[in-house]
Design an enzyme around this catalytic site. Sequence first.
Site, PDB file in Angstrom:
ATOM      1  N   ALA A  13       0.795  -1.232   0.000  1.00 15.11           N
ATOM      2  CA  ALA A  13       0.000   0.000   0.000  1.00 15.11           C
ATOM      3  C   ALA A  13       0.827   1.282   0.000  1.00 15.11           C
ATOM      4  CB  ALA A  13      -0.939  -0.004   1.218  1.00 15.11           C
ATOM      5  N   GLY A  15       3.583   1.747  -1.763  1.00 17.39           N
ATOM      6  CA  GLY A  15       4.320   1.875  -3.022  1.00 17.39           C
ATOM      7  C   GLY A  15       3.587   2.770  -4.017  1.00 17.39           C
ATOM      8  N   ARG A  16       4.230   2.978  -5.173  1.00 19.39           N
ATOM      9  CA  ARG A  16       3.613   3.824  -6.212  1.00 19.39           C
ATOM     10  C   ARG A  16       2.270   3.275  -6.645  1.00 19.39           C
ATOM     11  NH1 ARG A  16       9.408   4.106  -8.815  1.00 19.39           N
ATOM     12  NH2 ARG A  16       9.237   2.039  -7.934  1.00 19.39           N
ATOM     13  N   MET A  17       2.212   1.976  -6.891  1.00 23.30           N
ATOM     14  CA  MET A  17       0.948   1.371  -7.310  1.00 23.30           C
ATOM     15  C   MET A  17      -0.054   1.355  -6.158  1.00 23.30           C
ATOM     16  SD  MET A  17       0.785   0.700 -10.451  1.00 23.30           S
ATOM     17  CE  MET A  17      -0.671  -0.303 -10.366  1.00 23.30           C
ATOM     18  N   THR A  96       5.663  -8.236 -10.299  1.00 27.04           N
ATOM     19  CA  THR A  96       6.488  -8.850 -11.346  1.00 27.04           C
ATOM     20  C   THR A  96       7.717  -9.504 -10.724  1.00 27.04           C
ATOM     21  OG1 THR A  96       7.649  -6.764 -11.717  1.00 27.04           O
ATOM     22  CG2 THR A  96       5.739  -7.202 -13.096  1.00 27.04           C
ATOM     23  N   ALA A 118      -0.987 -10.735 -13.633  1.00 25.22           N
ATOM     24  CA  ALA A 118      -0.711 -10.208 -14.970  1.00 25.22           C
ATOM     25  C   ALA A 118       0.405  -9.183 -14.903  1.00 25.22           C
ATOM     26  CB  ALA A 118      -1.971  -9.560 -15.557  1.00 25.22           C
ATOM     27  N   ASN A 120       0.523  -6.717 -16.960  1.00 25.30           N
ATOM     28  CA  ASN A 120      -0.027  -5.433 -17.423  1.00 25.30           C
ATOM     29  C   ASN A 120      -1.531  -5.426 -17.164  1.00 25.30           C
ATOM     30  OD1 ASN A 120      -1.072  -3.267 -19.051  1.00 25.30           O
ATOM     31  ND2 ASN A 120       0.911  -3.231 -20.080  1.00 25.30           N
ATOM     32  N   HIS A 150       9.899   2.828 -24.106  1.00 18.70           N
ATOM     33  CA  HIS A 150       9.711   3.155 -22.689  1.00 18.70           C
ATOM     34  C   HIS A 150      10.747   4.187 -22.263  1.00 18.70           C
ATOM     35  CE1 HIS A 150       7.307  -0.606 -22.493  1.00 18.70           C
ATOM     36  NE2 HIS A 150       6.714  -0.004 -21.479  1.00 18.70           N
ATOM     37  N   LYS A 154      13.848   2.169 -17.679  1.00 19.67           N
ATOM     38  CA  LYS A 154      13.381   0.778 -17.757  1.00 19.67           C
ATOM     39  C   LYS A 154      14.531  -0.136 -18.166  1.00 19.67           C
ATOM     40  CE  LYS A 154       9.735  -2.198 -19.516  1.00 19.67           C
ATOM     41  NZ  LYS A 154       9.370  -2.720 -18.212  1.00 19.67           N
ATOM     42  N   GLY A 160       7.673  -6.888 -20.680  1.00 21.45           N
ATOM     43  CA  GLY A 160       6.777  -8.030 -20.467  1.00 21.45           C
ATOM     44  C   GLY A 160       5.535  -7.905 -21.331  1.00 21.45           C
TER      45      GLY A 160
HETATM   46  P1  NAD Z   1       7.222   0.246  -4.933  1.00 20.01           P
HETATM   47  O1  NAD Z   1       8.643  -0.138  -4.694  1.00 20.01           O
HETATM   48  O2  NAD Z   1       6.879   1.692  -5.067  1.00 20.01           O
HETATM   49  O3  NAD Z   1       6.298  -0.369  -3.748  1.00 20.01           O
HETATM   50  C1  NAD Z   1       6.461  -1.667  -3.253  1.00 20.01           C
HETATM   51  C2  NAD Z   1       5.447  -1.912  -2.132  1.00 20.01           C
HETATM   52  O4  NAD Z   1       5.575  -3.286  -1.722  1.00 20.01           O
HETATM   53  C3  NAD Z   1       5.671  -1.074  -0.866  1.00 20.01           C
HETATM   54  O5  NAD Z   1       4.407  -0.730  -0.313  1.00 20.01           O
HETATM   55  C4  NAD Z   1       6.389  -2.039   0.087  1.00 20.01           C
HETATM   56  O6  NAD Z   1       6.129  -1.754   1.471  1.00 20.01           O
HETATM   57  C5  NAD Z   1       5.692  -3.349  -0.307  1.00 20.01           C
HETATM   58  N1  NAD Z   1       6.497  -4.518   0.044  1.00 20.01           N
HETATM   59  C6  NAD Z   1       7.817  -4.751  -0.211  1.00 20.01           C
HETATM   60  N2  NAD Z   1       8.191  -5.927   0.303  1.00 20.01           N
HETATM   61  C7  NAD Z   1       7.089  -6.458   0.901  1.00 20.01           C
HETATM   62  C8  NAD Z   1       6.840  -7.645   1.627  1.00 20.01           C
HETATM   63  N3  NAD Z   1       7.805  -8.536   1.830  1.00 20.01           N
HETATM   64  N4  NAD Z   1       5.587  -7.861   2.087  1.00 20.01           N
HETATM   65  C9  NAD Z   1       4.585  -6.969   1.883  1.00 20.01           C
HETATM   66  N5  NAD Z   1       4.760  -5.804   1.211  1.00 20.01           N
HETATM   67  C10 NAD Z   1       6.002  -5.560   0.741  1.00 20.01           C
HETATM   68  O7  NAD Z   1       6.774  -0.557  -6.231  1.00 20.01           O
HETATM   69  P2  NAD Z   1       5.621  -0.210  -7.308  1.00 20.01           P
HETATM   70  O8  NAD Z   1       6.169   0.661  -8.380  1.00 20.01           O
HETATM   71  O9  NAD Z   1       4.378   0.211  -6.596  1.00 20.01           O
HETATM   72  O10 NAD Z   1       5.422  -1.643  -7.993  1.00 20.01           O
HETATM   73  C11 NAD Z   1       5.018  -2.753  -7.196  1.00 20.01           C
HETATM   74  C12 NAD Z   1       5.009  -4.005  -8.066  1.00 20.01           C
HETATM   75  O11 NAD Z   1       4.046  -3.884  -9.113  1.00 20.01           O
HETATM   76  C13 NAD Z   1       6.337  -4.303  -8.768  1.00 20.01           C
HETATM   77  O12 NAD Z   1       6.512  -5.698  -8.809  1.00 20.01           O
HETATM   78  C14 NAD Z   1       6.110  -3.752 -10.182  1.00 20.01           C
HETATM   79  O13 NAD Z   1       6.930  -4.353 -11.144  1.00 20.01           O
HETATM   80  C15 NAD Z   1       4.658  -4.114 -10.378  1.00 20.01           C
HETATM   81  N6  NAD Z   1       3.909  -3.344 -11.380  1.00 20.01           N
HETATM   82  C16 NAD Z   1       3.016  -4.061 -12.126  1.00 20.01           C
HETATM   83  C17 NAD Z   1       2.179  -3.398 -13.045  1.00 20.01           C
HETATM   84  C18 NAD Z   1       1.170  -4.221 -13.819  1.00 20.01           C
HETATM   85  O14 NAD Z   1       0.338  -3.659 -14.550  1.00 20.01           O
HETATM   86  N7  NAD Z   1       1.175  -5.538 -13.653  1.00 20.01           N
HETATM   87  C19 NAD Z   1       2.261  -2.011 -13.200  1.00 20.01           C
HETATM   88  C20 NAD Z   1       3.162  -1.313 -12.402  1.00 20.01           C
HETATM   89  C21 NAD Z   1       3.978  -1.992 -11.479  1.00 20.01           C
END
Ligand code: NAD
Length: 239
Positions: A13, A15-17, A96, A118, A120, A150, A154, A160
Amino acid sequence: MNPSPTRLLIHGASGRMGQALLRLAAEQPALFTVAAAVTRRAPAQRVVEGVPHFAATEVSGVPAFDVAIDFSLPEGFDPILALCVERGQPLVSGTTGIDAVQQAALAAAATRIPLVWATNFSLGVAVLAELVERAASALPGWDVDVVESHHVHKKDAPSGTALTLGQAAGSAGAPVQYASLRAGDIVGEHTVQFAGLGERIELIHRATHRDIFARGALHVARTLVGRAPGAYRVRDLLD
Ligand code: NAD
């Protein structure tokens, strides 16, 4: 589809996503409520005022939720998958870099709960993959290329998403060539080109904002609630 607000567990929660998911869910209170926000460590302050916060080590104690959305890191993946299986609740994961053992655990979990993993979550890319598959089957013998652009930070190439689109483009047996460009702050562009003799089709998706992934994950989460166990694709859950 679930008529009342869907109770979300947001895993990753801070993180960026995760932050995008919390913001977009808060903008749609009729559709979503956040039952719990989980991060790696307990932060000094709450992730969002009014949302119960849990550190990853406390995840087994989270209150009832309808679906978990996980955008964390591979090391956080196993506990959230185990929790969803234990509670019999769906999982949406965009994390990912999960390894073969984790992929196998995902496949095993799909016999118990509905889930989507997924690379994406853009709904536009899901539709593009369908269009590409249709073009591939209608155009045997045409040359197929996937070109992706990109931002300069990246690291992986092809992306992917390019590989997913390439699978769709090659589904009728044609070999697929990839080209990757890294430039400026491009969020993500994917072009699938079918080239025949004297004519050419280009199918293009341009991402201009990262919110598309969070929006797609929220849509998928809501749509997944109440489904039979199984591994669903984003495109299986389009309206
Ligand atoms: P981020 O580094 O900003 O955030 C990571 C989050 O994960 C943080 O809240 C952190 O506290 C939490 N975290 C880390 N280790 C943990 C653990 N052991 N247990 C529980 N929580 C933990 O990353 P982000 O940019 O938000 O991206 C998160 C993931 O989503 C990455 O794997 C990224 O590649 C993926 N992503 C996927 C898509 C998609 O469409 N599938 C799009 C964007 C990002």
